[in-house]
Design a protein around this motif. Structure first.
Motif, PDB file in Angstrom:
ATOM      1  N   ARG A  23     -17.689  45.418 131.488  1.00 57.01           N
ATOM      2  CA  ARG A  23     -16.367  45.642 132.080  1.00 57.01           C
ATOM      3  C   ARG A  23     -15.497  46.516 131.182  1.00 57.01           C
ATOM      4  N   VAL A  24     -15.593  46.316 129.878  1.00 55.41           N
ATOM      5  CA  VAL A  24     -14.867  47.185 128.954  1.00 55.41           C
ATOM      6  C   VAL A  24     -15.364  48.617 129.100  1.00 55.41           C
ATOM      7  N   ARG A  25     -16.671  48.791 129.232  1.00 56.89           N
ATOM      8  CA  ARG A  25     -17.248  50.132 129.388  1.00 56.89           C
ATOM      9  C   ARG A  25     -16.765  50.779 130.686  1.00 56.89           C
ATOM     10  N   ILE A  26     -16.759  50.019 131.763  1.00 52.09           N
ATOM     11  CA  ILE A  26     -16.296  50.542 133.047  1.00 52.09           C
ATOM     12  C   ILE A  26     -14.814  50.922 132.967  1.00 52.09           C
ATOM     13  N   PHE A  27     -14.014  50.042 132.384  1.00 55.00           N
ATOM     14  CA  PHE A  27     -12.581  50.295 132.227  1.00 55.00           C
ATOM     15  C   PHE A  27     -12.348  51.557 131.410  1.00 55.00           C
ATOM     16  N   ASP A  28     -13.125  51.718 130.352  1.00 54.57           N
ATOM     17  CA  ASP A  28     -13.003  52.891 129.491  1.00 54.57           C
ATOM     18  C   ASP A  28     -13.433  54.168 130.220  1.00 54.57           C
ATOM     19  N   LEU A  29     -14.491  54.086 131.002  1.00 60.29           N
ATOM     20  CA  LEU A  29     -14.964  55.252 131.751  1.00 60.29           C
ATOM     21  C   LEU A  29     -13.955  55.680 132.818  1.00 60.29           C
ATOM     22  N   LEU A  30     -13.323  54.738 133.473  1.00 59.99           N
ATOM     23  CA  LEU A  30     -12.317  55.093 134.471  1.00 59.99           C
ATOM     24  C   LEU A  30     -11.127  55.785 133.817  1.00 59.99           C
ATOM     25  N   ALA A  31     -10.837  55.418 132.558  1.00 59.68           N
ATOM     26  CA  ALA A  31      -9.750  56.083 131.838  1.00 59.68           C
ATOM     27  C   ALA A  31     -10.159  57.474 131.388  1.00 59.68           C
ATOM     28  N   SER A  32     -11.397  57.616 130.884  1.00 60.48           N
ATOM     29  CA  SER A  32     -11.809  58.890 130.290  1.00 60.48           C
ATOM     30  C   SER A  32     -12.385  59.874 131.303  1.00 60.48           C
TER      31      SER A  32
END
Length: 203
Positions: A23-32
């Protein structure tokens, strides 16, 4: 403060919802990387679309992400991270054990991903980049001797600069535009023994 610079401090429920490496990875990808679907995220993280869809719904339940208005279908939904800055509390003694454990997971994973992204940039072959992008980035570390009040003053200056940059550049599009990561760290170092003044620093 504009919508882009509103700061949301995550409560314990949102922190616990985010406390999963994927979930952290997904959240980070949506930001970047900007808006994504469950399928496009699955390709980026090496999971099934069913898995990413499940985690997207968990993040959306705590308003960490949202559906993109007017885009997608019932079968292919697009997701985005809302504009604005996020304050993710680090683990501290005032938290319950569950919240502290969640904060540890989130903090560790975000900084692991941050370091991974930095190392990928440092190891990127220059020959694979357009000439105009080869020398625009920078990394720097400076050690200063400051009081707590001076650090706070410097922090406020940095925050003002960041808000100005957000207002100027966020949302730009065009063939020459790339997403850029702007990172800042200001923190005091632990004291180890007594620091000696070197001759070149003077008395």
């Amino acid at each position: 403060m504009t919508e882009n610079t509103q700061i949301r401090t995550l409560d314990s429920g949102a922190l616990k919802a985010l406390a999963h490496p994927l979930r952290v990875r997904i959240f980070d990808l949506l930001a970047s990387q900007g808006p994504q679907t469950a399928s496009s995220l699955a390709a980026l993280v090496g999971e099934t679309s069913g898995s990413t869809s499940y985690h997207l719904r968990a993040l959306a339940a705590h308003d960490l992400i949202r559906e993109v208005e007017g885009r997608g279908t019932a079968r292919e939904r697009w997701w985005e991270r809302p504009k604005g800055r996020i304050d993710m509390p680090g683990p501290d003694d005032t938290m319950s054990p569950a919240s502290r454990a969640a904060a540890q997971i989130v903090t560790s994973e975000f900084f692991r991903l941050r370091h991974e992204t930095l190392m990928a940039y440092l190891n990127r072959p220059q020959s694979q980049e357009p000439e105009e992008w080869r020398d625009v980035g920078m990394t720097a570390t400076t050690h200063l001797d400051m009081t707590a009040a001076q650090v706070m003053e410097l922090r406020e200056e940095v925050e003002a600069f960041l808000e100005s940059a957000i207002a100027r550049f966020r949302g730009q599009t065009g063939p020459d535009v790339r997403r850029v990561s702007l990172r800042t760290d200001i923190f005091d170092l632990p004291k180890i023994g007594t620091r000696q003044t070197s001759p070149e620093e003077g008395s």
